[in-house]
Enzyme design. Structure first.
Site, PDB file in Angstrom:
ATOM      1  N   LYS A 137     -34.437 -45.064  16.702  1.00 12.85           N
ATOM      2  CA  LYS A 137     -34.014 -44.185  15.633  1.00 12.85           C
ATOM      3  C   LYS A 137     -33.238 -44.989  14.589  1.00 12.85           C
ATOM      4  O   LYS A 137     -32.757 -46.059  14.953  1.00 12.85           O
ATOM      5  CB  LYS A 137     -33.158 -43.047  16.185  1.00 12.85           C
ATOM      6  CG  LYS A 137     -31.862 -43.544  16.867  1.00 12.85           C
ATOM      7  CD  LYS A 137     -30.956 -42.417  17.164  1.00 12.85           C
ATOM      8  CE  LYS A 137     -30.002 -42.131  16.055  1.00 12.85           C
ATOM      9  NZ  LYS A 137     -28.927 -43.111  15.860  1.00 12.85           N
ATOM     10  N   LYS A 196     -29.338 -40.770  29.438  1.00  7.75           N
ATOM     11  CA  LYS A 196     -28.066 -40.624  30.156  1.00  7.75           C
ATOM     12  C   LYS A 196     -28.268 -39.709  31.364  1.00  7.75           C
ATOM     13  O   LYS A 196     -28.882 -38.647  31.261  1.00  7.75           O
ATOM     14  CB  LYS A 196     -27.001 -40.048  29.213  1.00  7.75           C
ATOM     15  CG  LYS A 196     -26.614 -41.014  28.084  1.00  7.75           C
ATOM     16  CD  LYS A 196     -25.512 -40.450  27.210  1.00  7.75           C
ATOM     17  CE  LYS A 196     -25.304 -41.278  25.960  1.00  7.75           C
ATOM     18  NZ  LYS A 196     -24.379 -42.394  26.066  1.00  7.75           N
ATOM     19  N   HIS A 233     -29.583 -36.863  18.655  1.00  7.93           N
ATOM     20  CA  HIS A 233     -28.858 -36.647  19.914  1.00  7.93           C
ATOM     21  C   HIS A 233     -28.442 -35.176  20.098  1.00  7.93           C
ATOM     22  O   HIS A 233     -28.664 -34.583  21.143  1.00  7.93           O
ATOM     23  CB  HIS A 233     -27.602 -37.518  19.987  1.00  7.93           C
ATOM     24  CG  HIS A 233     -27.860 -38.985  19.788  1.00  7.93           C
ATOM     25  ND1 HIS A 233     -29.021 -39.594  20.157  1.00  7.93           N
ATOM     26  CD2 HIS A 233     -27.089 -39.967  19.260  1.00  7.93           C
ATOM     27  CE1 HIS A 233     -28.970 -40.884  19.869  1.00  7.93           C
ATOM     28  NE2 HIS A 233     -27.801 -41.133  19.315  1.00  7.93           N
TER      29      HIS A 233
END
Ligand code: BG6
Length: 510
Positions: free
Chosen positions: A173, A207, A265
């Site tokens: 990104k 994550k 995000h």
């Protein structure tokens, strides 16, 4: 096959349950001298080697404009791994990896350098048994994507058929800076690589805590029945950072918080929080459900009231004075770029109709914390006196993405004593306490998935485009406006508090 890698004694115990080792391949990294490569990518490759998760026949191939030999790149990679790796340092692991590190020097417009790169990959098929498999990681400024992609097309490096193996590309990104540029970039990437070979990185999806959102929701019976507008009052998603912009003024000032993290995000966190259960745990099924959410997002009609952006002024953080954004190195004195953004979004589906999703992100906030808080409606009736329940808030389920990874459930409990006083208490699940395994870094997981060809944790181009459809109108509204001021070390501008106050709510203090 070189002995040792698969039976590494230091291997993470968790891997016994996940024996997914990729096929032989090369990982070609463009932009190896950059920040991302040094702090995240190269250390992640070392960590994978340490865990025995690199293929037995593997090559790390760096490409950059440096007059270097293989050994110079190895020196840089070793330092990067030593400084930033998650797992313990082992010379033995490094020595094994060091023999598989190569470098090709050249600039992106240098045809000869790309010809050399293509020949090198061909040669590695015999010398290192990579079987024609290669993943290309574009850790380079977005303005360079087209020239590098065209070079790969020209040299046929992107061609699965010619290579005799698979060829994949990893795109970092920001994926475009608005919908038209994202579409143009998508078209270009899809012209050069086949769609299933394109991996768009949003490292938040790598994550552990973010993946746990799916486990929490879909592996349990407890939460899903109340995960809707009948029971949920509102959702707050916070991504706060205490750091400023570091040495990234050039990138950041042209980008701002909206495009830097809200577009990717935060919207991905929202999509995972709000999506329906996928029919199966596959890339296609999960991406389809996320896309449905992204398409159903609605923007506030009153943008002035519900889309706030801010810029940090000089302030104090952890006892140190920090400069205003406009006084950071290389930031123009009259910059109107936002370092903070907060917005109220809706999701136009039966499950979420009427439930506000408040998203906020900012730099130079009091501390680094990312969390998703689901606030439930208050009980419709309380058989206690008003004074006994004065300190009872909303029940909350808080997914702590980072730090202190875990989940907190907040609910009312009786205060010990002769009265029926009820007050909020917390029940905590902490990764560090519940598991002995430590969590892999996001990049470790994602690089491994690229080599495995598993696209589950990578947004598909329609998701990227739908996200720009949400962000573009906000950016249009904000363009040219002076961002609201907030002092470094505070939780954003006053306007963001007023935004929630208007709805009779307050931001959680994470
Ligand atoms: C990046 C942004 O994508 O995420 C940065 O470009 C931000 O501005 C970073 O600092 C935060 O990542 P993490 O994993 O530290 O929360």
């Amino acid at each position: 096959m070189r002995p040792g890698l698969r039976s590494n004694p230091l291997r993470d115990p968790r891997d016994r349950r996940l024996p997914r080792v990729p096929e032989p391949c090369a990982l070609v990294v463009f932009g190896v001298t950059g920040d991302l490569a040094r702090k995240k990518l190269l250390p992640a490759i070392y960590d994978l080697a340490h865990r025995g998760l690199l293929p037995a026949d593997f090559v790390l191939l760096g490409f950059a404009r440096r007059d270097w030999e293989d050994g110079d790149f190895e020196t840089l990679a070793k330092k990067a791994a030593k400084d930033h790796a998650r797992t313990d340092w082992s010379e033995e692991v490094w020595d094994r990896l060091a023999g598989d590190i190569k470098f090709v020097a050249g600039s992106f417009d240098d045809d000869q350098a790309f010809d050399t790169l293509a020949t090198t990959l061909d040669d590695l098929r015999n010398s290192h048994g990579i079987k024609g498999n290669a993943a290309f990681y574009l850790s380079i400024p977005p303005s360079m994507f087209p020239v590098v992609l065209r070079q790969m097309e020209r040299t046929k490096m992107a061609d699965n058929a010619t290579s005799g193996g698979w060829r994949r590309v990893v795109v970092e990104k920001p994926f475009g800076h608005d919908l038209p540029s994202a579409k143009a970039l998508n078209a270009l990437v899809d012209e050069v690589f086949t769609a299933e070979d394109v991996f768009r990185i949003d490292h938040y999806l790598g994550k552990e805590t973010v993946q746990n959102l799916m486990a929490l929701r879909f592996a349990n019976q407890l939460f899903e029945p109340v995960w809707n507008s009948n029971y949920v009052d509102s959702v707050q998603i916070t991504m706060a950072e205490d750091v400023g912009i570091g040495g990234r003024a050039g990138f950041y000032d042209a980008t701002g918080a909206g495009r830097d993290v809200l577009q990717n995000h935060l919207l991905q966190l929202l999509a995972l929080t709000a999506m329906e259960e996928p029919v199966e745990f596959t890339a296609e099924a999960i991406r389809t459900e996320k896309l449905k959410v992204l398409r159903a997002i609605t923007l506030p009609a009153d943008r002035a009231a519900y889309a706030v952006r801010g810029q940090y002024q000089q302030g104090w953080l952890a006892g140190e004075r920090v400069p205003a954004y406009r006084d950071e190195k290389d930031v123009p004195q009259d910059s109107k770029t936002e370092t903070y953004a907060a917005v109220r979004l809706g999701i136009d589906t039966r499950r979420w109709a009427g439930v506000p999703f408040y998203l906020r992100t900012g730099k130079r906030l009091p501390r680094r914390v990312t969390e998703i808080a689901v606030l439930f409606k208050k009980a419709p009736h309380l058989p206690f006196s008003h004074t006994d329940t004065e300190e009872l808030g909303h029940n909350q389920l808080v997914v702590r993405v980072q730090p202190d990874e875990g989940v907190t459930l907040k609910f009312g409990s009786k205060v010990p004593g002769s009265m029926m006083e009820v007050r909020d208490v917390s029940m905590d699940f902490l990764y560090g306490e519940a598991f002995t395994e430590s969590s892999p870094e996001a990049y470790e997981r994602l690089i491994l998935d690229v080599m495995l060809g598993d696209a589950t944790l990578f947004p598909r181009n329609e998701e990227v485009e739908s996200s720009w459809r949400v962000i573009d109108p906000l950016e249009e509204f904000w363009a040219g406006q002076e961002p609201a001021a907030y002092r470094a070390g505070e939780w954003g501008p006053k306007a963001a508090d007023e935004m929630l106050a208007r709805d009779g709510r307050t931001w959680r203090r994470p």
